[in-house]
Motif scaffolding. Structure first.
Motif, mmCIF file in Angstrom:
data_model
loop_
_atom_site.group_PDB
_atom_site.id
_atom_site.type_symbol
_atom_site.label_atom_id
_atom_site.label_comp_id
_atom_site.label_asym_id
_atom_site.label_seq_id
_atom_site.Cartn_x
_atom_site.Cartn_y
_atom_site.Cartn_z
ATOM 1 N N VAL A 56 -12.590 -3.063 13.797
ATOM 2 C CA VAL A 56 -11.294 -2.382 13.667
ATOM 3 C C VAL A 56 -10.091 -3.514 13.790
ATOM 4 O O VAL A 56 -10.121 -4.492 14.868
ATOM 5 C CB VAL A 56 -11.197 -1.321 14.778
ATOM 6 N N ARG A 57 -9.243 -3.429 12.987
ATOM 7 C CA ARG A 57 -8.106 -4.400 13.067
ATOM 8 C C ARG A 57 -6.840 -3.662 13.144
ATOM 9 O O ARG A 57 -6.508 -2.668 12.562
ATOM 10 C CB ARG A 57 -8.227 -5.459 12.114
ATOM 11 N N PHE A 58 -5.816 -4.215 13.807
ATOM 12 C CA PHE A 58 -4.424 -3.636 14.045
ATOM 13 C C PHE A 58 -3.472 -4.781 13.644
ATOM 14 O O PHE A 58 -3.623 -5.782 13.963
ATOM 15 C CB PHE A 58 -4.394 -3.357 15.357
ATOM 16 N N PHE A 59 -2.581 -4.100 12.759
ATOM 17 C CA PHE A 59 -1.384 -4.947 12.301
ATOM 18 C C PHE A 59 -0.040 -4.251 12.633
ATOM 19 O O PHE A 59 0.017 -2.901 12.479
ATOM 20 C CB PHE A 59 -1.502 -5.291 10.991
ATOM 21 N N ILE A 60 1.069 -4.737 12.971
ATOM 22 C CA ILE A 60 2.276 -4.372 13.078
ATOM 23 C C ILE A 60 3.209 -4.744 12.202
ATOM 24 O O ILE A 60 2.979 -5.897 11.567
ATOM 25 C CB ILE A 60 2.986 -4.583 14.550
ATOM 26 N N ALA A 61 4.191 -3.857 11.465
ATOM 27 C CA ALA A 61 4.974 -4.490 10.676
ATOM 28 C C ALA A 61 6.404 -4.894 11.307
ATOM 29 O O ALA A 61 6.758 -4.024 12.355
ATOM 30 C CB ALA A 61 5.555 -3.076 9.640
ATOM 31 N N VAL A 62 6.861 -6.043 10.966
ATOM 32 C CA VAL A 62 7.822 -6.741 11.783
ATOM 33 C C VAL A 62 9.101 -6.989 10.562
ATOM 34 O O VAL A 62 8.604 -7.792 9.651
ATOM 35 C CB VAL A 62 7.734 -7.804 12.365
ATOM 36 N N ARG A 63 10.137 -6.825 10.888
ATOM 37 C CA ARG A 63 11.276 -7.276 9.927
ATOM 38 C C ARG A 63 12.619 -7.683 11.013
ATOM 39 O O ARG A 63 12.870 -6.938 11.786
ATOM 40 C CB ARG A 63 11.747 -6.159 9.084
ATOM 41 N N ASP A 64 12.734 -8.706 10.682
ATOM 42 C CA ASP A 64 14.076 -9.371 11.459
ATOM 43 C C ASP A 64 13.778 -9.296 12.841
ATOM 44 O O ASP A 64 14.563 -8.846 13.719
ATOM 45 C CB ASP A 64 15.288 -8.540 11.209
ATOM 46 N N GLU A 65 12.635 -9.712 13.437
ATOM 47 C CA GLU A 65 11.925 -9.537 14.705
ATOM 48 C C GLU A 65 11.821 -8.141 15.311
ATOM 49 O O GLU A 65 11.761 -8.088 16.610
ATOM 50 C CB GLU A 65 12.925 -10.572 15.498
ATOM 51 N N LYS A 66 12.095 -7.107 14.468
ATOM 52 C CA LYS A 66 11.701 -5.733 15.000
ATOM 53 C C LYS A 66 10.435 -5.316 14.594
ATOM 54 O O LYS A 66 9.996 -5.395 13.472
ATOM 55 C CB LYS A 66 12.938 -4.845 14.485
ATOM 56 N N GLU A 67 9.964 -4.745 15.534
ATOM 57 C CA GLU A 67 8.680 -3.902 15.383
ATOM 58 C C GLU A 67 8.858 -2.450 14.616
ATOM 59 O O GLU A 67 9.537 -1.603 15.512
ATOM 60 C CB GLU A 67 7.571 -3.896 16.547
ATOM 61 N N LEU A 68 8.462 -2.293 13.490
ATOM 62 C CA LEU A 68 8.554 -1.044 12.970
ATOM 63 C C LEU A 68 7.476 -0.163 13.050
ATOM 64 O O LEU A 68 8.048 1.035 12.796
ATOM 65 C CB LEU A 68 9.200 -1.404 11.276
ATOM 66 N N GLY A 69 6.577 -0.226 12.946
ATOM 67 C CA GLY A 69 5.221 0.409 12.984
ATOM 68 C C GLY A 69 3.868 -0.298 12.880
ATOM 69 O O GLY A 69 3.825 -1.491 13.080
ATOM 70 N N PHE A 70 2.917 0.340 12.919
ATOM 71 C CA PHE A 70 1.648 -0.224 12.630
ATOM 72 C C PHE A 70 0.928 0.322 11.670
ATOM 73 O O PHE A 70 0.873 1.477 11.341
ATOM 74 C CB PHE A 70 1.166 -0.164 13.971
ATOM 75 N N ILE A 71 -0.398 -0.440 11.590
ATOM 76 C CA ILE A 71 -1.424 0.243 10.380
ATOM 77 C C ILE A 71 -2.620 -0.173 11.197
ATOM 78 O O ILE A 71 -2.852 -1.432 11.810
ATOM 79 C CB ILE A 71 -1.357 -0.231 9.209
ATOM 80 N N ARG A 72 -3.700 0.565 11.185
ATOM 81 C CA ARG A 72 -5.039 0.336 11.809
ATOM 82 C C ARG A 72 -5.865 0.473 10.603
ATOM 83 O O ARG A 72 -6.102 1.311 9.711
ATOM 84 C CB ARG A 72 -5.370 1.181 12.824
ATOM 85 N N ILE A 73 -6.697 -0.583 10.405
ATOM 86 C CA ILE A 73 -7.845 -0.549 9.394
ATOM 87 C C ILE A 73 -9.246 -0.764 10.013
ATOM 88 O O ILE A 73 -9.262 -1.292 11.119
ATOM 89 C CB ILE A 73 -7.768 -1.559 8.280
ATOM 90 N N ASN A 74 -10.290 -0.208 9.361
ATOM 91 C CA ASN A 74 -11.736 -0.334 9.850
ATOM 92 C C ASN A 74 -12.361 -0.853 8.735
ATOM 93 O O ASN A 74 -12.357 -0.860 7.723
ATOM 94 C CB ASN A 74 -12.261 0.683 10.627
ATOM 95 N N ASP A 75 -13.759 -1.532 8.857
ATOM 96 C CA ASP A 75 -14.389 -2.112 7.979
ATOM 97 C C ASP A 75 -15.586 -1.109 7.680
ATOM 98 O O ASP A 75 -16.336 -0.506 8.393
ATOM 99 C CB ASP A 75 -15.407 -3.139 8.759
ATOM 100 N N LYS A 76 -15.604 -0.879 6.256
ATOM 101 C CA LYS A 76 -16.404 0.137 5.817
ATOM 102 C C LYS A 76 -17.555 -0.560 4.704
ATOM 103 O O LYS A 76 -17.936 -0.036 3.901
ATOM 104 C CB LYS A 76 -15.781 1.034 4.834
ATOM 105 N N SER A 77 -17.502 -1.917 4.881
ATOM 106 C CA SER A 77 -18.429 -2.538 4.029
ATOM 107 C C SER A 77 -19.851 -2.131 3.955
ATOM 108 O O SER A 77 -20.374 -2.236 2.920
ATOM 109 C CB SER A 77 -18.521 -4.157 4.207
ATOM 110 N N ALA A 78 -20.418 -1.723 5.082
ATOM 111 C CA ALA A 78 -21.901 -1.362 5.123
ATOM 112 C C ALA A 78 -22.020 0.087 4.112
ATOM 113 O O ALA A 78 -23.238 -0.104 3.711
ATOM 114 C CB ALA A 78 -22.242 -1.186 6.634
ATOM 115 N N HIS A 79 -21.093 0.596 3.974
ATOM 116 C CA HIS A 79 -21.087 1.788 3.206
ATOM 117 C C HIS A 79 -21.142 1.469 1.535
ATOM 118 O O HIS A 79 -21.875 1.976 0.734
ATOM 119 C CB HIS A 79 -20.086 2.848 3.336
ATOM 120 N N PHE A 80 -21.016 0.324 1.447
ATOM 121 C CA PHE A 80 -20.990 -0.306 -0.095
ATOM 122 C C PHE A 80 -22.076 -1.247 -0.482
ATOM 123 O O PHE A 80 -21.866 -2.047 -1.484
ATOM 124 C CB PHE A 80 -19.655 -0.632 -0.432
ATOM 125 N N LYS A 81 -22.762 -1.768 0.595
ATOM 126 C CA LYS A 81 -23.351 -3.110 0.490
ATOM 127 C C LYS A 81 -24.417 -3.208 -0.650
ATOM 128 O O LYS A 81 -24.809 -4.251 -1.226
ATOM 129 C CB LYS A 81 -24.071 -3.444 1.822
#
Length: 156
Positions: A40-65
């Protein structure tokens, strides 16, 4: 311009996940160690040094191997602070995740997906499968749709 910045500290990840869980009106999972695992990876959206929001992603590679030799990441959660909503922040986070982070799919409640189908289509998510008894939908990006179809047939 919005930049995605990866979070590395557990406390920062937990802070953003809790904001999402408090604000989200819909089916959520309980907070657990799995939300912060190595796939799992987390990223925040930053604009002009302000934190606007976040997005969380997870790895599904095994489902498509069996049909794809590469990383397959899935957007699972997205949150934008109230002050920055309706400004295209979530859209930009998803666009960047697809173009830079090997995101090929989204996991979203089926009702929410159907209500916002036009939005998801404009982001390039043209193929979808309903899962978990109809509660959730995996929506696949155009760039991955043919491979996802192969995976569906391989698991049928």
């Amino acid at each position: 311009m919005i930049q995605l910045v990866e979070l590395t500290k557990l406390a920062d990840k937990q802070k953003w996940q809790r904001r999402f869980l408090q604000a989200y009106e819909g089916e959520t999972v309980e907070e657990s160690a799995a939300l912060y695992g190595k796939n799992v990876r987390f990223f925040i959206a930053v604009r002009d040094e302000k934190e606007l929001g976040f997005i969380r992603i997870n790895d599904k590679s095994a489902h498509f191997k069996d049909v794809y030799d590469g990383p397959v990441w899935n957007v699972t959660d997205g949150y934008v602070k109230q002050a920055y909503r309706h400004q295209g922040v979530l859209r930009e986070m998803i666009v960047q995740a697809v173009s830079r982070l090997d995101v090929k799919m989204l996991y979203v409640e089926t009702d929410r997906f159907e209500r916002n189908l036009g939005y998801y289509r404009t982001l390039g998510f043209s193929l979808d499968w309903t899962v978990k008894g109809g509660q959730f939908t995996w929506a696949f990006h155009d760039s991955f749709a043919d491979i996802a179809k192969q995976a569906q047939y391989a698991t049928s």
